[in-house]
Design an enzyme around this catalytic site. Sequence first.
Site, mmCIF file in Angstrom:
data_model
loop_
_atom_site.group_PDB
_atom_site.id
_atom_site.type_symbol
_atom_site.label_atom_id
_atom_site.label_comp_id
_atom_site.label_asym_id
_atom_site.label_seq_id
_atom_site.Cartn_x
_atom_site.Cartn_y
_atom_site.Cartn_z
ATOM 1 C CB ALA A 74 -11.480 -11.918 7.711
ATOM 2 C CE1 TYR A 122 -5.487 -11.362 10.979
ATOM 3 C CE2 TYR A 122 -5.794 -13.358 12.273
ATOM 4 C CZ TYR A 122 -5.046 -12.602 11.393
ATOM 5 O OH TYR A 122 -3.858 -13.092 10.922
ATOM 6 C CB ALA A 123 -11.409 -15.416 14.175
ATOM 7 C CB THR A 142 -0.938 0.023 1.221
ATOM 8 O OG1 THR A 142 -0.140 -0.057 2.419
ATOM 9 C CG2 THR A 142 -1.903 -1.158 1.180
#
Length: 283
Positions: free
Chosen positions: A193, A190-191, A67
């Site tokens: 995803a 997070y988990a 990025t």
Amino acid sequence: MSLPAPDSLSAPDSPPASLSAPLPLPDAWSLAGRTALVTGAGSASGIGFAAARMLGELGARVVVTATTGRVHERAAELRELGVDASGIVCTLDSEAGARMLADGLAEAGLTPTILVNNAGMVAVGDVEMAHGDILSSTADWERGLAINLSTAFHATRAVIGFMRAAGWGRVVTVSSVSGPVMASRGDVAYAAAKAGLAGLTRALAVDESPRGITANAVAPGWIATGSQLPSEEIEGGLVPAGRSGTAAEVASVIAWLASPGASYVTGQTVVVDGGNSVAEERR
């Protein structure tokens, strides 16, 4: 007749002439003539850069993304190692950002048939990362899914046409043990995803296998990158292997899944965690 002592088994001072030059890579490993795209490769100590280096060592032309402009530093380092490499600055958490990738590839005339979906954020230890339990804000939830799941969706969409046209392709997605296998406290987005990446991988495998394209995921455990916290290093020391893994050890699995020899492996998630997910005891 007794066996010679170990010291007498040492290599000769000079190898035979027939072994003086390294053997070429076997076809099952060689990526010569292929172009690999590795997203999220801005960190010099990260899994993405380690994967890019290893794919380049196997003969691939490599495109790395990040990025920020530091990706051009990584590309320059790869070129110093003899790898044909270039960098593209782009974000992949939205369709508009993904167009930056597509435009960069088109401008350079690059058509990758190997994709390593590594872009995303680290887990709870990243103080800049939004995280929380089920009561976290909707905005944090959506950001977590965008950065860790949608990035792979957008990157794969950007290059799948090249793979279909070639009748050959490799999609290797870097997931995590957190989500598909286990979970950390206070890290629901997070988990979710990372578990979603396993589902995306299986769906891609079913859809694209008839076109000669495989899709697999790699799920690292505690890995000693530049973003690892002291508390995470302690956790790494409790796994059966007794240490955190290295980015290169994860990259070696990625490289094999990207190789021609892995043509009959698809839809799988390979755990790279030093045995942490199978151990019932930690001490």
